[in-house]
Scaffold this motif. Structure first.
Motif, PDB file in Angstrom:
ATOM      1  N   PHE A  41       0.739  -1.431   0.039  1.00  0.00           N
ATOM      2  CA  PHE A  41       0.024   0.092   0.023  1.00  0.00           C
ATOM      3  C   PHE A  41       0.814   1.213   0.007  1.00  0.00           C
TER       4      PHE A  41
ATOM      5  N   ASN B 213      -5.918  -3.535   6.222  1.00  0.00           N
ATOM      6  CA  ASN B 213      -6.197  -2.172   5.651  1.00  0.00           C
ATOM      7  C   ASN B 213      -5.562  -1.391   6.989  1.00  0.00           C
TER       8      ASN B 213
ATOM      9  N   ASN C  65      -3.005  -0.775   5.000  1.00  0.00           N
ATOM     10  CA  ASN C  65      -3.306   0.151   4.066  1.00  0.00           C
ATOM     11  C   ASN C  65      -3.219   1.634   4.821  1.00  0.00           C
TER      12      ASN C  65
END
Length: 404
Positions: A232, A349, A352
């Motif tokens: 990411f 995430n 992320n």
């Protein structure tokens, strides 16, 4: 679950449509950061484009934070309810919250909508993965997980480049017109095709939260959060990497995103197969490939040809890692399957958010638009180290059934 030969495939396809929408809403922002910053942060844009782009990167961080918050809390709270009903509600929530991103007028309100849009993400994938695993049966769980994730990776081949093209030429909000339409279609398809299954009243919130007492679960989450953060750090800033670091025109960005999406799609399918064959070796080999690809991208970021080649390699390796981590979590979580399956996306995430924030920080500090790639390389190495520690401790203490 298998009342008709074609119904399982239709159910998986419906879930994949929703994951396609998630792939678009999560990743299309990354290719449109300059356009979003120009419209929503005009003063910052006029003062410093680098600072404005870095500030716009918080939209990605906030979405990821929503996933981190929503994945365990929603998945644990709904574990006792019938999964087909839960999936319909999650798809409807994704439709609503992305519609808010489409219509809200200011950066602050759009940022709030991105946080909300992230909340159902992890639970959607987690519970969807359990549906897929049931459909595919023993010995093919990772393939079922990979099938649901295929929608996300295909979104990076078709949806994200198309959304980026629309956003660059018609305004960034047009990308979200497409996103909302996809989620609406997914909601209807899930309602029609996902087989009904009774809930599990014994799976209370308290029971599901017991997963956090399992040490190997934390290691698996660390691998996803830190190791996947390397991907990411690159993906978030792929647009300025192409246009500024490699000196290519803006029209090359959608092409690069298509190639990146192809890498993710192929990697996801390969990773699902490798995880079913030998989970631990697949995890180590793919994390190593991710670190090597990031290193080579960092060393050659000034040339667009090598950028495209190694962006493909990074996307392939990162996407292939995802089903291995998902399956690893399901293996070490015991009876806490609903929350474990969702926690994978909470972890990814977290990566992320971490990758976006650290990448933005090194850009804002003046290290250049290739600096996030070096951040990604270090994060991938750290993830590999966590995986080594996890497996070493597991073998030493023999806390779980043999996985190798």
């Amino acid at each position: 679950m298998t009342s008709a030969p074609t119904r399982p495939r239709r159910a998986l396809l419906a879930l994949a449509v929703g994951s396609f929408g998630i792939g678009m809403t999560e990743f299309v922002v990354m290719g449109l950061l300059p356009e979003i910053a120009r419209e929503l942060l005009p003063a910052a844009w006029a003062s410093s484009q680098e600072d404005a782009i870095a500030q716009a990167g918080w939209l990605i961080t906030l979405y990821a934070l929503g996933v981190v918050i929503g994945a365990p809390t929603i998945a644990a709270s709904v574990a006792k309810y019938p999964r087909h009903r839960v999936m319909i509600l999650l798809a409807a929530a994704l439709t609503l919250f992305n519609a808010l991103t489409l219509v809200l007028p200011t950066f602050e309100l759009v940022a709030a909508s991105r946080l909300l849009a992230g909340l159902p993400h992890g639970a959607y994938f987690g519970i969807g993965a359990l549906v897929a695993a049931d459909v595919m049966g023993p010995g093919n769980r990772a393939k079922g997980v990979a099938f649901v994730l295929t929608g996300l990776t295909v979104a990076n081949v078709v949806g994200v480049p198309l959304g980026t093209f629309l956003g660059q030429n018609l305004g960034w909000r047009w990308a979200f017109v497409l996103v909302v339409a996809i989620f609406a279609a997914a909601t209807a398809a899930i309602a029609v095709t996902v087989p009904r299954r009774a809930g599990e009243p014994s799976r209370t919130l308290r029971a599901e939260l017991g997963v956090f007492r399992i040490g190997q679960v934390w290691f698996a989450l660390g691998i996803g959060a830190i190791g996947f953060g390397g991907f990411f750090a690159v993906y978030t800033y792929v647009s300025p990497l192409v246009t500024e670091a490699a000196g290519s025109p803006a029209w090359v960005v959608p092409i690069t995103l298509v190639i990146l999406g192809i890498g993710m799609t192929v990697g996801n399918l390969v990773g699902g197969h490798l995880a079913d064959v030998d989970l631990i070796r697949a995890m180590f080999g793919l994390l190593g490939l991710l670190a090597l690809s990031l290193l080579l991208l960092a060393l050659t970021s000034g040339w667009i040809v090598t950028v495209v080649i190694f962006v493909f390699a990074v996307a392939f390796a990162a996407s292939a890692v995802s089903p291995t981590i998902q399956t690893r979590l399901m293996d070490v979580a015991g009876d806490n399957q609903s929350i474990a399956a969702a926690l994978n996306h909470s972890a990814l995430n977290t990566g992320n958010a971490m990758g976006a924030a650290l990448g933005g920080a090194v850009i804002a500090a003046g290290f250049g638009f290739a600096a996030p790639v070096w951040v990604g390389f270090l994060l991938a190495l750290a993830g590999l180290g966590i995986a080594a520690l996890s497996v070493t401790l597991e073998r030493r203490h023999a806390r779980t059934p043999a996985l190798v």
